[in-house]
Design an enzyme around this catalytic site. Sequence first.
Site, short mmCIF file in Angstrom:
data_model
loop_
_atom_site.label_atom_id
_atom_site.label_comp_id
_atom_site.label_asym_id
_atom_site.label_seq_id
_atom_site.Cartn_x
_atom_site.Cartn_y
_atom_site.Cartn_z
N CYS A 1 -35.78 -71.20 59.23
CA CYS A 1 -36.96 -71.88 58.70
C CYS A 1 -37.78 -70.96 57.79
O CYS A 1 -37.32 -70.58 56.73
CB CYS A 1 -37.80 -72.45 59.84
N LYS B 1 -44.93 -83.67 55.79
CA LYS B 1 -44.09 -82.80 56.60
C LYS B 1 -42.69 -83.38 56.71
O LYS B 1 -42.50 -84.57 56.99
CB LYS B 1 -44.71 -82.66 57.99
N SER C 1 -38.61 -79.35 60.67
CA SER C 1 -40.05 -79.41 60.87
C SER C 1 -40.70 -78.40 59.92
O SER C 1 -40.86 -77.24 60.26
CB SER C 1 -40.40 -79.08 62.33
N HIS D 1 -33.67 -76.54 62.32
CA HIS D 1 -33.69 -75.88 63.63
C HIS D 1 -32.55 -76.36 64.52
O HIS D 1 -32.76 -77.18 65.43
CB HIS D 1 -35.03 -76.14 64.32
N GLU E 1 -31.38 -74.90 66.90
CA GLU E 1 -31.64 -74.41 68.25
C GLU E 1 -32.59 -75.30 69.05
O GLU E 1 -32.71 -75.15 70.27
CB GLU E 1 -32.23 -72.99 68.19
N ARG F 1 -48.80 -81.95 69.60
CA ARG F 1 -49.72 -80.90 69.14
C ARG F 1 -50.45 -81.31 67.86
O ARG F 1 -51.66 -81.11 67.72
CB ARG F 1 -48.93 -79.61 68.90
#
Length: 355
Positions: A145, A166, A194, A238, A240, A252
Amino acid sequence: MSLSIDGGRVPPRLAERKISRPGGSVDHSTSADRVRIAFVNNMPDTALEDTEMQFFELLDAAAGDIPIFLSLHSLAGVPRGERGQQHVNSFYSSTDELLNGQFDGVIMTGTEPRQPNLRNEPYWPALTDVLDWAESNSASTILSCLAAHAGVLHSDGIERHPLSDKQFGVFDFGKTANHQLTSGTAERIRFPHSRWNEVQADALAACAYTVLTQSPEGGVDSFVKKKKRSLFVHFQGHPEYGAQTLLKEYRRDVKRFLRGERETYPSMPKGYFDSTTVKVLADFREVASSDRREESMERFPEGTGHLEKTWHSSAVGIYRNWLQYVIANRAGVSAFPVMAAAVYHQTSRKRSART
């Protein structure tokens, strides 16, 4: 159990899951068998330990019978609160120790950017020292990222571009090149993203990067370039991530909206929730928008459907291929890491003296 942690300092959540053992434990593998990986975790405090678990679980699944020896590091200058700094001090080593060590591979995470220009981030000098060192002292380096954006900016001056919203969700990507890293994976793979910025395919191609996976909706997903002795592998997304990670990030961001820390209500992650959950969360958005205060989070829907890590097999396949690449190519890694580190420290001092 494939993972061992350098120095015997195993983070508590990892010890509880029994994925790893201390580096000093009984280990019947020889040093020649082990794959030595420097894991440079720069994630902010709220995601620091989750990121540990995500990468450790992925490496453990990908390794099979390959013994992995992990050394944990974090860049100086990454903003930390008291709890995060205490965790780093307890279980991580400095990047100075990394630069004086010898590793087969490197994995570096991103962090939450605070400056429009990454060169102005307080950790930039430490980050570029690691990138320069890795080119000659690893068989391959994974940049995740924001670290991928920093890597291409430092090496080739490729700027990231801000997005109108986003890039958030799980996206389908097609293979755009034949490469060992994607060998054996499906023709179309899904990975979470993200991010608020992107690097673009034409800029990468102009600087001799090879894009491995991309799509019209998701943009560039992964790309590679050989830099001196190290194959640099870049993920804008990502692989992972855990099944719940995007939900946690969405929650969040909703809380930040209710606190007045962001102007707009966050977009829902794409390709992630089922239709029932989408409806429930859309209804909550109406409530939160009309009653904008942090206490409204008490009504945030819990039990938001069954979330599956649909990208897991693709992630394991790519990381398994990466480990095999590292094993096949690590013989070319410098046997004199201390000398190499000294050269980079001297270069850094000269660079600082000029600026």
